[in-house]
Write a protein that holds these residues in place. Structure first.
Motif, PDB file in Angstrom:
ATOM      1  N   LEU A 127      -3.842   6.779  -1.782  1.00  0.00           N
ATOM      2  CA  LEU A 127      -4.768   7.811  -1.321  1.00  0.00           C
ATOM      3  C   LEU A 127      -4.120   9.176  -1.478  1.00  0.00           C
ATOM      4  CD1 LEU A 127      -6.178   6.316   2.012  1.00  0.00           C
ATOM      5  CD2 LEU A 127      -7.204   6.222  -0.275  1.00  0.00           C
ATOM      6  N   ASN A 128      -4.895  10.134  -1.974  1.00  0.00           N
ATOM      7  CA  ASN A 128      -4.387  11.489  -2.168  1.00  0.00           C
ATOM      8  C   ASN A 128      -4.985  12.449  -1.149  1.00  0.00           C
ATOM      9  OD1 ASN A 128      -4.381  10.085  -4.969  1.00  0.00           O
ATOM     10  ND2 ASN A 128      -2.918  11.755  -5.165  1.00  0.00           N
ATOM     11  N   ALA A 129      -4.171  13.352  -0.643  1.00  0.00           N
ATOM     12  CA  ALA A 129      -4.647  14.385   0.272  1.00  0.00           C
ATOM     13  C   ALA A 129      -5.482  15.391  -0.511  1.00  0.00           C
ATOM     14  CB  ALA A 129      -3.470  15.078   0.942  1.00  0.00           C
ATOM     15  N   MET A 130      -6.684  15.673  -0.046  1.00  0.00           N
ATOM     16  CA  MET A 130      -7.563  16.585  -0.759  1.00  0.00           C
ATOM     17  C   MET A 130      -7.096  18.038  -0.642  1.00  0.00           C
ATOM     18  SD  MET A 130      -9.631  14.733  -2.322  1.00  0.00           S
ATOM     19  CE  MET A 130     -10.625  16.080  -2.956  1.00  0.00           C
ATOM     20  N   GLU A 131      -6.214  18.344   0.329  1.00  0.00           N
ATOM     21  CA  GLU A 131      -5.731  19.714   0.498  1.00  0.00           C
ATOM     22  C   GLU A 131      -4.799  20.128  -0.633  1.00  0.00           C
ATOM     23  OE1 GLU A 131      -5.384  17.318   2.746  1.00  0.00           O
ATOM     24  OE2 GLU A 131      -6.939  17.874   4.218  1.00  0.00           O
ATOM     25  N   ASN A 132      -3.992  19.177  -1.137  1.00  0.00           N
ATOM     26  CA  ASN A 132      -2.997  19.546  -2.140  1.00  0.00           C
ATOM     27  C   ASN A 132      -2.835  18.511  -3.251  1.00  0.00           C
ATOM     28  OD1 ASN A 132      -1.515  17.471  -0.883  1.00  0.00           O
ATOM     29  ND2 ASN A 132      -0.487  18.922   0.482  1.00  0.00           N
ATOM     30  N   GLY A 133      -3.593  17.414  -3.186  1.00  0.00           N
ATOM     31  CA  GLY A 133      -3.530  16.397  -4.229  1.00  0.00           C
ATOM     32  C   GLY A 133      -2.369  15.439  -4.114  1.00  0.00           C
ATOM     33  N   ARG A 134      -1.481  15.644  -3.160  1.00  0.00           N
ATOM     34  CA  ARG A 134      -0.311  14.766  -3.058  1.00  0.00           C
ATOM     35  C   ARG A 134      -0.682  13.420  -2.440  1.00  0.00           C
ATOM     36  NH1 ARG A 134       5.343  17.639  -1.494  1.00  0.00           N
ATOM     37  NH2 ARG A 134       5.610  18.781  -3.451  1.00  0.00           N
ATOM     38  N   PRO A 135      -0.049  12.342  -2.890  1.00  0.00           N
ATOM     39  CA  PRO A 135      -0.288  11.043  -2.243  1.00  0.00           C
ATOM     40  C   PRO A 135       0.097  11.103  -0.769  1.00  0.00           C
ATOM     41  CG  PRO A 135       0.898  10.758  -4.317  1.00  0.00           C
ATOM     42  CD  PRO A 135       0.892  12.234  -4.027  1.00  0.00           C
ATOM     43  N   LYS A 136      -0.810  10.633   0.087  1.00  0.00           N
ATOM     44  CA  LYS A 136      -0.522  10.619   1.520  1.00  0.00           C
ATOM     45  C   LYS A 136      -0.330   9.205   2.044  1.00  0.00           C
ATOM     46  CE  LYS A 136      -5.395  10.645   3.005  1.00  0.00           C
ATOM     47  NZ  LYS A 136      -6.420  11.408   3.744  1.00  0.00           N
ATOM     48  N   ALA A 137      -0.740   8.209   1.246  1.00  0.00           N
ATOM     49  CA  ALA A 137      -0.582   6.817   1.678  1.00  0.00           C
ATOM     50  C   ALA A 137      -0.497   5.903   0.468  1.00  0.00           C
ATOM     51  CB  ALA A 137      -1.745   6.397   2.565  1.00  0.00           C
ATOM     52  N   ILE A 138       0.371   4.937   0.575  1.00  0.00           N
ATOM     53  CA  ILE A 138       0.434   3.829  -0.378  1.00  0.00           C
ATOM     54  C   ILE A 138       0.284   2.562   0.447  1.00  0.00           C
ATOM     55  CG2 ILE A 138       1.830   2.575  -2.059  1.00  0.00           C
ATOM     56  CD1 ILE A 138       3.244   5.168  -2.712  1.00  0.00           C
ATOM     57  N   MET A 139      -0.689   1.753   0.105  1.00  0.00           N
ATOM     58  CA  MET A 139      -0.926   0.562   0.917  1.00  0.00           C
ATOM     59  C   MET A 139      -1.235  -0.663   0.081  1.00  0.00           C
ATOM     60  SD  MET A 139      -4.605   1.638   2.621  1.00  0.00           S
ATOM     61  CE  MET A 139      -4.067   3.296   3.037  1.00  0.00           C
ATOM     62  N   GLU A 140      -0.843  -1.815   0.606  1.00  0.00           N
ATOM     63  CA  GLU A 140      -1.268  -3.081   0.013  1.00  0.00           C
ATOM     64  C   GLU A 140      -2.786  -3.095   0.043  1.00  0.00           C
ATOM     65  OE1 GLU A 140      -2.390  -7.037  -0.798  1.00  0.00           O
ATOM     66  OE2 GLU A 140      -2.941  -5.953   1.009  1.00  0.00           O
ATOM     67  N   SER A 141      -3.405  -3.612  -1.029  1.00  0.00           N
ATOM     68  CA  SER A 141      -4.852  -3.437  -1.110  1.00  0.00           C
ATOM     69  C   SER A 141      -5.640  -4.697  -1.424  1.00  0.00           C
ATOM     70  CB  SER A 141      -5.187  -2.360  -2.154  1.00  0.00           C
ATOM     71  OG  SER A 141      -6.510  -1.921  -2.020  1.00  0.00           O
ATOM     72  N   SER A 142      -5.002  -5.860  -1.507  1.00  0.00           N
ATOM     73  CA  SER A 142      -5.802  -7.070  -1.730  1.00  0.00           C
ATOM     74  C   SER A 142      -6.674  -7.360  -0.508  1.00  0.00           C
ATOM     75  CB  SER A 142      -4.902  -8.269  -2.049  1.00  0.00           C
ATOM     76  OG  SER A 142      -4.121  -8.648  -0.934  1.00  0.00           O
ATOM     77  N   VAL A 143      -6.178  -7.037   0.681  1.00  0.00           N
ATOM     78  CA  VAL A 143      -6.962  -7.231   1.906  1.00  0.00           C
ATOM     79  C   VAL A 143      -8.158  -6.290   1.914  1.00  0.00           C
ATOM     80  CG1 VAL A 143      -6.935  -7.113   4.425  1.00  0.00           C
ATOM     81  CG2 VAL A 143      -4.938  -8.004   3.203  1.00  0.00           C
ATOM     82  N   ILE A 144      -7.906  -5.015   1.620  1.00  0.00           N
ATOM     83  CA  ILE A 144      -8.986  -4.035   1.564  1.00  0.00           C
ATOM     84  C   ILE A 144      -9.994  -4.412   0.490  1.00  0.00           C
ATOM     85  CG2 ILE A 144      -9.495  -1.641   0.876  1.00  0.00           C
ATOM     86  CD1 ILE A 144      -6.906  -0.860   2.365  1.00  0.00           C
ATOM     87  N   SER A 145      -9.506  -4.812  -0.684  1.00  0.00           N
ATOM     88  CA  SER A 145     -10.392  -5.163  -1.791  1.00  0.00           C
ATOM     89  C   SER A 145     -11.288  -6.335  -1.433  1.00  0.00           C
ATOM     90  CB  SER A 145      -9.557  -5.492  -3.037  1.00  0.00           C
ATOM     91  OG  SER A 145     -10.380  -5.723  -4.152  1.00  0.00           O
ATOM     92  N   ALA A 146     -10.715  -7.368  -0.832  1.00  0.00           N
ATOM     93  CA  ALA A 146     -11.501  -8.555  -0.475  1.00  0.00           C
ATOM     94  C   ALA A 146     -12.520  -8.229   0.607  1.00  0.00           C
ATOM     95  CB  ALA A 146     -10.570  -9.669  -0.004  1.00  0.00           C
ATOM     96  N   GLN A 147     -12.114  -7.436   1.599  1.00  0.00           N
ATOM     97  CA  GLN A 147     -13.038  -7.168   2.702  1.00  0.00           C
ATOM     98  C   GLN A 147     -14.129  -6.183   2.317  1.00  0.00           C
ATOM     99  OE1 GLN A 147     -11.738  -6.923   6.710  1.00  0.00           O
ATOM    100  NE2 GLN A 147      -9.994  -8.283   6.422  1.00  0.00           N
ATOM    101  N   ARG A 148     -13.839  -5.208   1.484  1.00  0.00           N
ATOM    102  CA  ARG A 148     -14.914  -4.308   1.045  1.00  0.00           C
ATOM    103  C   ARG A 148     -15.880  -5.054   0.149  1.00  0.00           C
ATOM    104  NH1 ARG A 148     -15.052  -4.264  -4.706  1.00  0.00           N
ATOM    105  NH2 ARG A 148     -13.566  -2.801  -5.624  1.00  0.00           N
ATOM    106  N   THR A 149     -15.374  -6.007  -0.655  1.00  0.00           N
ATOM    107  CA  THR A 149     -16.246  -6.822  -1.509  1.00  0.00           C
ATOM    108  C   THR A 149     -17.167  -7.683  -0.652  1.00  0.00           C
ATOM    109  OG1 THR A 149     -14.586  -6.887  -3.271  1.00  0.00           O
ATOM    110  CG2 THR A 149     -16.292  -8.582  -3.319  1.00  0.00           C
ATOM    111  N   ALA A 150     -16.592  -8.342   0.329  1.00  0.00           N
ATOM    112  CA  ALA A 150     -17.383  -9.208   1.206  1.00  0.00           C
ATOM    113  C   ALA A 150     -18.363  -8.412   2.047  1.00  0.00           C
ATOM    114  CB  ALA A 150     -16.439 -10.012   2.105  1.00  0.00           C
ATOM    115  N   ALA A 151     -17.946  -7.257   2.524  1.00  0.00           N
ATOM    116  CA  ALA A 151     -18.843  -6.414   3.317  1.00  0.00           C
ATOM    117  C   ALA A 151     -20.039  -5.974   2.488  1.00  0.00           C
ATOM    118  CB  ALA A 151     -18.091  -5.203   3.852  1.00  0.00           C
ATOM    119  N   GLY A 152     -19.794  -5.593   1.229  1.00  0.00           N
ATOM    120  CA  GLY A 152     -20.883  -5.205   0.346  1.00  0.00           C
ATOM    121  C   GLY A 152     -21.824  -6.360   0.063  1.00  0.00           C
ATOM    122  N   ALA A 153     -21.260  -7.561  -0.120  1.00  0.00           N
ATOM    123  CA  ALA A 153     -22.092  -8.738  -0.375  1.00  0.00           C
ATOM    124  C   ALA A 153     -22.950  -9.072   0.839  1.00  0.00           C
ATOM    125  CB  ALA A 153     -21.200  -9.926  -0.743  1.00  0.00           C
ATOM    126  N   ALA A 154     -22.348  -9.036   2.028  1.00  0.00           N
ATOM    127  CA  ALA A 154     -23.098  -9.339   3.241  1.00  0.00           C
ATOM    128  C   ALA A 154     -24.189  -8.302   3.495  1.00  0.00           C
ATOM    129  CB  ALA A 154     -22.143  -9.401   4.434  1.00  0.00           C
TER     130      ALA A 154
END
Length: 349
Positions: free
Chosen positions: A103-130
């Motif tokens: 994720l990049n900070a919109m104030e200056n474009g610098r990365p503000k977070a690096i996170m594992e994303s298989s959990v996010i990917s699976a849950q956003r996919t399932a949430a969209g399907a539901a």
């Protein structure tokens, strides 16, 4: 950890287990967030370049995909998901997919977070399907759901479907690998002991009997060529995108998450476009329905919802996770990620 520290240029690293804890019990909030993201995108307040697929010689099933996105409105977030899908990982005791989200900070474009994303990917996919299933069913109760493909995505889809449709009574399950189907049944039964879970020996039975069918397989070519056994008011959540033949796609009511994104990369919808010479068989997007600009379905006709998987959902849920991580003091601060200004460095560079 606090927002002041982050504003000074520090970055947060979040592991998968920390994200699991943050999202625990947040299914309905996640669905609401996904709905808002789709609506914002449909209103045109987003930037969503095509996903980039990295493939490998002689390895048709393996790929790594880059999804970049910006989502405006109340989100105002930008970032990148880098997700690998290596289906044979399951034979090594590893998950099929692994992913990282920046994720990049919109104030200056610098990365503000690096996170594992298989959990996010699976849950956003399932949430969209539901969310899609709930809207496309309209007032029809969901008593029988069917899952074709017994991996993480369909497990999460079951959980999220259950959260929006608690009237579900029966889950029909099929996988080419019987051991995986058994494992899946055990895991779902542990989550919802009151649901009857039935293993099926073929897909056709599920297609004929279920009100909602979720396809989450690793197929790279169509293997379902006939949908005439579907109930006229049934819903197919075509999450894996490449299971259904072009000819069969053209016989149903088609809704997608994004027309342009779905009509590429040899998805079933893309093949149907090539077969028919146009995109008119796609009636609308889910965002159109959520905004009230299109009716939920063509009555008397099964509906197939094809979701390409949009990076806006990853960054929207990633921002939610990031904000909650700051509130809950989770994650690891990385205070020295960026170098000193080149003007302040000594010696040769």
């Amino acid at each position: 950890m606090n927002s002041v520290a982050i504003e000074k240029g520090q970055m947060v690293l979040l592991t998968g287990d920390e994200i699991v804890d943050i999202l625990l019990g947040q299914e309905l909030d996640t669905i609401r967030l996904v709905q808002a993201a789709y609506q914002t995108h449909s209103l045109g307040d987003s930037e969503l370049p095509h996903s980039t697929f990295l493939r490998f010689p002689e390895r048709e099933r393996d790929r790594i995909i880059a999804l970049t996105a910006y989502l405006g409105g109340d989100f105002n977030v930008a970032g990148l998901k880098w997700i690998a899908s290596f289906p044979d990982n399951i034979h090594q005791g590893l998950e099929r997919a692994s992913a990282t989200l920046i994720l990049n900070a919109m104030e200056n474009g610098r990365p503000k977070a690096i996170m594992e994303s298989s959990v996010i990917s699976a849950q956003r996919t399932a949430a969209g399907a539901a969310l899609a299933a709930d809207r496309l069913l309209e007032d029809k109760p969901l008593h029988v759901a069917g899952m074709i493909g017994c991996g993480l995505i369909n497990y999460e889809t079951f959980r999220f479907l259950r959260s929006v449709r608690p009237e579900m009574k029966t889950l029909l399950v099929y996988d080419l690998d019987l051991a995986r189907a058994e494992q899946y049944r055990s895991k779902c039964q542990e989550y919802a002991s009151d649901i009857q879970i039935v293993l099926k020996s073929n897909m056709e039975e599920i297609l004929a009997e279920a009100d909602v069918i979720s396809l989450a397989t690793t197929a790279v070519q169509p293997h379902i060529h006939d949908l005439t056994m579907l109930k006229p008011d049934s819903v197919i959540l075509h999450t894996s995108l490449r299971d259904i033949s072009a000819e069969a796609i053209l016989t149903v009511d088609n809704v997608v998450d994004d027309v342009d994104h779905c009509c590429r990369a040899q998805t079933s919808v893309h093949l149907a476009e090539q077969h028919s010479g146009n995109r008119t068989f796609i009636r609308c997007t889910l965002g159109d329905i959520l905004l009230g600009n299109a009716r939920p379905r063509e009555h008397g006709k099964p509906v197939v919802y094809s979701a390409f998987g949009l990076g806006i959902l990853d960054i929207a849920l990633g921002e939610y996770v990031y904000t909650r991580a700051l509130e809950q003091d989770k994650g690891t601060q990385i205070g020295s990620f960026f170098p000193k200004s080149w003007l302040d460095r000594g010696g040769c560079v």
